[in-house]
Design a protein around this motif. Sequence first.
Motif, PDB file in Angstrom:
ATOM      1  N   PRO A 115      -5.166  -0.225   9.472  1.00  0.00           N
ATOM      2  CA  PRO A 115      -4.099  -0.221  10.378  1.00  0.00           C
ATOM      3  C   PRO A 115      -3.981   1.213  11.067  1.00  0.00           C
ATOM      4  O   PRO A 115      -3.774   0.933  12.180  1.00  0.00           O
ATOM      5  N   HIS A 116      -4.306   2.259  10.503  1.00  0.00           N
ATOM      6  CA  HIS A 116      -4.158   3.295  11.135  1.00  0.00           C
ATOM      7  C   HIS A 116      -5.403   3.712  12.212  1.00  0.00           C
ATOM      8  O   HIS A 116      -5.275   4.324  13.307  1.00  0.00           O
ATOM      9  N   LEU A 117      -6.718   3.109  11.931  1.00  0.00           N
ATOM     10  CA  LEU A 117      -7.792   3.035  12.867  1.00  0.00           C
ATOM     11  C   LEU A 117      -7.285   2.283  13.912  1.00  0.00           C
ATOM     12  O   LEU A 117      -7.522   2.760  15.105  1.00  0.00           O
ATOM     13  N   LEU A 118      -6.754   1.081  13.819  1.00  0.00           N
ATOM     14  CA  LEU A 118      -6.423   0.130  14.793  1.00  0.00           C
ATOM     15  C   LEU A 118      -5.224   0.912  15.964  1.00  0.00           C
ATOM     16  O   LEU A 118      -5.537   0.850  16.776  1.00  0.00           O
ATOM     17  N   ALA A 119      -4.471   1.593  15.103  1.00  0.00           N
ATOM     18  CA  ALA A 119      -3.161   2.093  15.916  1.00  0.00           C
ATOM     19  C   ALA A 119      -3.610   3.310  16.896  1.00  0.00           C
ATOM     20  O   ALA A 119      -3.229   3.204  17.991  1.00  0.00           O
ATOM     21  N   LYS A 120      -4.828   3.752  16.304  1.00  0.00           N
ATOM     22  CA  LYS A 120      -5.466   4.801  17.352  1.00  0.00           C
ATOM     23  C   LYS A 120      -6.038   4.087  18.461  1.00  0.00           C
ATOM     24  O   LYS A 120      -6.377   4.868  19.624  1.00  0.00           O
ATOM     25  N   ARG A 121      -6.671   3.113  18.266  1.00  0.00           N
ATOM     26  CA  ARG A 121      -7.630   2.461  19.277  1.00  0.00           C
ATOM     27  C   ARG A 121      -6.907   1.332  20.190  1.00  0.00           C
ATOM     28  O   ARG A 121      -7.511   1.019  21.122  1.00  0.00           O
ATOM     29  N   ILE A 122      -5.741   0.901  19.870  1.00  0.00           N
ATOM     30  CA  ILE A 122      -5.063  -0.153  20.805  1.00  0.00           C
ATOM     31  C   ILE A 122      -3.753   0.541  21.073  1.00  0.00           C
ATOM     32  O   ILE A 122      -3.019   0.950  20.471  1.00  0.00           O
ATOM     33  N   ARG A 123      -3.132  -0.056  22.433  1.00  0.00           N
ATOM     34  CA  ARG A 123      -1.791   0.305  22.804  1.00  0.00           C
ATOM     35  C   ARG A 123      -0.807  -0.319  22.295  1.00  0.00           C
ATOM     36  O   ARG A 123       0.340   0.236  22.372  1.00  0.00           O
ATOM     37  N   GLN A 124      -1.063  -1.413  21.674  1.00  0.00           N
ATOM     38  CA  GLN A 124       0.259  -2.210  21.077  1.00  0.00           C
ATOM     39  C   GLN A 124       0.803  -1.519  19.736  1.00  0.00           C
ATOM     40  O   GLN A 124      -0.025  -0.836  19.094  1.00  0.00           O
ATOM     41  N   SER A 125       1.838  -1.855  19.329  1.00  0.00           N
ATOM     42  CA  SER A 125       2.431  -1.337  18.187  1.00  0.00           C
ATOM     43  C   SER A 125       1.674  -2.073  17.016  1.00  0.00           C
ATOM     44  O   SER A 125       1.265  -3.255  16.803  1.00  0.00           O
ATOM     45  N   VAL A 126       1.178  -1.354  15.799  1.00  0.00           N
ATOM     46  CA  VAL A 126       0.729  -1.844  14.728  1.00  0.00           C
ATOM     47  C   VAL A 126       1.482  -1.775  13.644  1.00  0.00           C
ATOM     48  O   VAL A 126       2.138  -0.650  13.542  1.00  0.00           O
ATOM     49  N   ILE A 127       1.723  -2.495  12.732  1.00  0.00           N
ATOM     50  CA  ILE A 127       2.481  -2.791  11.460  1.00  0.00           C
ATOM     51  C   ILE A 127       1.599  -2.962  10.208  1.00  0.00           C
ATOM     52  O   ILE A 127       0.985  -3.906  10.144  1.00  0.00           O
ATOM     53  N   ASN A 128       1.628  -2.102   9.406  1.00  0.00           N
ATOM     54  CA  ASN A 128       0.662  -2.175   8.188  1.00  0.00           C
ATOM     55  C   ASN A 128       1.459  -3.261   7.155  1.00  0.00           C
ATOM     56  O   ASN A 128       2.402  -2.919   6.652  1.00  0.00           O
ATOM     57  N   ALA A 129       0.751  -4.396   6.957  1.00  0.00           N
ATOM     58  CA  ALA A 129       1.290  -5.147   6.049  1.00  0.00           C
ATOM     59  C   ALA A 129       0.430  -5.164   4.742  1.00  0.00           C
ATOM     60  O   ALA A 129       0.451  -6.177   3.810  1.00  0.00           O
ATOM     61  N   GLY A 130      -0.108  -3.841   4.586  1.00  0.00           N
ATOM     62  CA  GLY A 130      -0.786  -3.839   3.360  1.00  0.00           C
ATOM     63  C   GLY A 130      -2.420  -3.307   3.485  1.00  0.00           C
ATOM     64  O   GLY A 130      -2.845  -4.102   4.054  1.00  0.00           O
ATOM     65  N   ASP A 131      -2.548  -2.254   3.062  1.00  0.00           N
ATOM     66  CA  ASP A 131      -3.944  -1.887   3.353  1.00  0.00           C
ATOM     67  C   ASP A 131      -4.760  -1.127   2.164  1.00  0.00           C
ATOM     68  O   ASP A 131      -4.276  -0.015   1.578  1.00  0.00           O
ATOM     69  N   GLY A 132      -5.483  -2.056   1.522  1.00  0.00           N
ATOM     70  CA  GLY A 132      -6.524  -1.915   0.468  1.00  0.00           C
ATOM     71  C   GLY A 132      -5.304  -1.143  -0.791  1.00  0.00           C
ATOM     72  O   GLY A 132      -4.271  -1.855  -1.143  1.00  0.00           O
ATOM     73  N   ALA A 133      -5.598  -0.028  -1.443  1.00  0.00           N
ATOM     74  CA  ALA A 133      -4.858   0.630  -2.310  1.00  0.00           C
ATOM     75  C   ALA A 133      -4.008   1.733  -1.831  1.00  0.00           C
ATOM     76  O   ALA A 133      -3.470   2.296  -2.543  1.00  0.00           O
ATOM     77  N   HIS A 134      -3.762   1.756  -0.504  1.00  0.00           N
ATOM     78  CA  HIS A 134      -3.100   2.767   0.043  1.00  0.00           C
ATOM     79  C   HIS A 134      -1.632   2.691   0.360  1.00  0.00           C
ATOM     80  O   HIS A 134      -0.793   3.296  -0.510  1.00  0.00           O
ATOM     81  N   GLU A 135      -1.036   1.821   1.172  1.00  0.00           N
ATOM     82  CA  GLU A 135       0.309   1.707   1.116  1.00  0.00           C
ATOM     83  C   GLU A 135       0.722   0.339   1.594  1.00  0.00           C
ATOM     84  O   GLU A 135      -0.144  -0.476   2.115  1.00  0.00           O
ATOM     85  N   HIS A 136       1.963  -0.109   1.437  1.00  0.00           N
ATOM     86  CA  HIS A 136       2.464  -1.529   1.750  1.00  0.00           C
ATOM     87  C   HIS A 136       4.029  -1.104   1.954  1.00  0.00           C
ATOM     88  O   HIS A 136       5.064  -1.397   1.300  1.00  0.00           O
ATOM     89  N   PRO A 137       4.314  -0.487   3.276  1.00  0.00           N
ATOM     90  CA  PRO A 137       5.615   0.039   3.813  1.00  0.00           C
ATOM     91  C   PRO A 137       6.678  -1.090   3.723  1.00  0.00           C
ATOM     92  O   PRO A 137       7.641  -0.869   3.279  1.00  0.00           O
ATOM     93  N   THR A 138       6.349  -2.309   4.230  1.00  0.00           N
ATOM     94  CA  THR A 138       7.274  -3.223   4.473  1.00  0.00           C
ATOM     95  C   THR A 138       8.056  -3.671   2.950  1.00  0.00           C
ATOM     96  O   THR A 138       9.017  -4.158   2.785  1.00  0.00           O
ATOM     97  N   GLN A 139       7.027  -3.807   2.129  1.00  0.00           N
ATOM     98  CA  GLN A 139       7.558  -3.871   0.669  1.00  0.00           C
ATOM     99  C   GLN A 139       8.162  -3.130   0.169  1.00  0.00           C
ATOM    100  O   GLN A 139       9.287  -3.322  -0.336  1.00  0.00           O
ATOM    101  N   ALA A 140       8.049  -1.601   0.494  1.00  0.00           N
ATOM    102  CA  ALA A 140       8.920  -0.713  -0.141  1.00  0.00           C
ATOM    103  C   ALA A 140      10.131  -0.661   0.481  1.00  0.00           C
ATOM    104  O   ALA A 140      11.186  -0.514  -0.103  1.00  0.00           O
ATOM    105  N   LEU A 141      10.165  -1.075   1.928  1.00  0.00           N
ATOM    106  CA  LEU A 141      11.604  -0.869   2.691  1.00  0.00           C
ATOM    107  C   LEU A 141      12.353  -2.126   2.125  1.00  0.00           C
ATOM    108  O   LEU A 141      13.536  -2.028   1.968  1.00  0.00           O
TER     109      LEU A 141
END
Length: 307
Positions: A115-141
């Motif tokens: 998701p971080h890679l995408l966020a740098k490359r596209i102009r739209q808002s990106v929401i991470n819905a879970g990336d590998g073993a890294h983060e799942h921020p909407t779950q924590a929220l």
Amino acid sequence: MRLTKKDLLGMKDLSIDEINLILDTAESFIEVSTREIKKVPTLRGKMIINLFMEPSTRTRTSFEIAGKRLSADTINISASTSSAVKGETLIDMARNLEAMNPDVIVIRHGASGAPHLLAKRIRQSVINAGDGAHEHPTQALLDMMTIKAKKGRIAGLKAAIVGDIAHSRVARSNIYGLTRMGAQVAVAGPATMLPRFIEQMGVTVHHRIEDAIRGADIIMMLRIQMEREHQNIFPSLREYAKYFGLNRKNIRLAKDDVLVMHPGPINRGIEIAPDIADGPASVILEQVTNGVAVRMALLYLLSGGKA
Ligand code: CP
């Protein structure tokens, strides 16, 4: 107050004020899902793409429901029906989606950092819905929203997170979020499931479930990830259940009003006994309900809405 970020990539990036803004906004959206007509015109004319390159029931469905309840148009793309099967790269796929001018792209991906890679490359808002073993921020929220709704606060609570801490994006996001909001976090799991230097994230580390859940206000059980784990991480599922499963005996060590949480999907009888998953302390389905409200809040705030 507005969320000034373009993207929601991880709990690590969120301040206390931003977390409170998201949780307060989510609380204000809970009521929409209880109406007979479960729809408000807030995001009419907006387009949300759910790009799920890994399987999901809860996260994908709740993002779709959240978008629809806010009157946005939602499109779902899964790995098996996308041109990823023809070899298209993630960046090429995202740039093509960008060319169709959506407003938000929600992405789940097996690779940490996608998701971080995408966020740098596209102009739209990106929401991470879970990336590998890294983060799942909407779950924590949504977990924090559930805790706040049940306990009235997060600061000062004792939370135990039990299971495969090393491979869990849910654990990582909750550790960032809960410690930032002032909770004490204890983690427990077999040595093979505890990352080195985990205590540097501000948690206490235990090798027995009993030591982590003693006096806990919150017990968060993690799923044994059958699809990712190799058999040599622990000897057998039976032994895992015996030494690290939550059951009616060891739960007595926690506070009488402990909340039992699990991000789902649950492995009944492995990390959690069925009578505990379905019992009075369990808030597992309330977590799912709150997931819709949290995702409505994020879609609203990232589209420029204010609380
Ligand atoms: N909690 C969670 O991420 O569940 P799904 O994999 O079903 O989305």
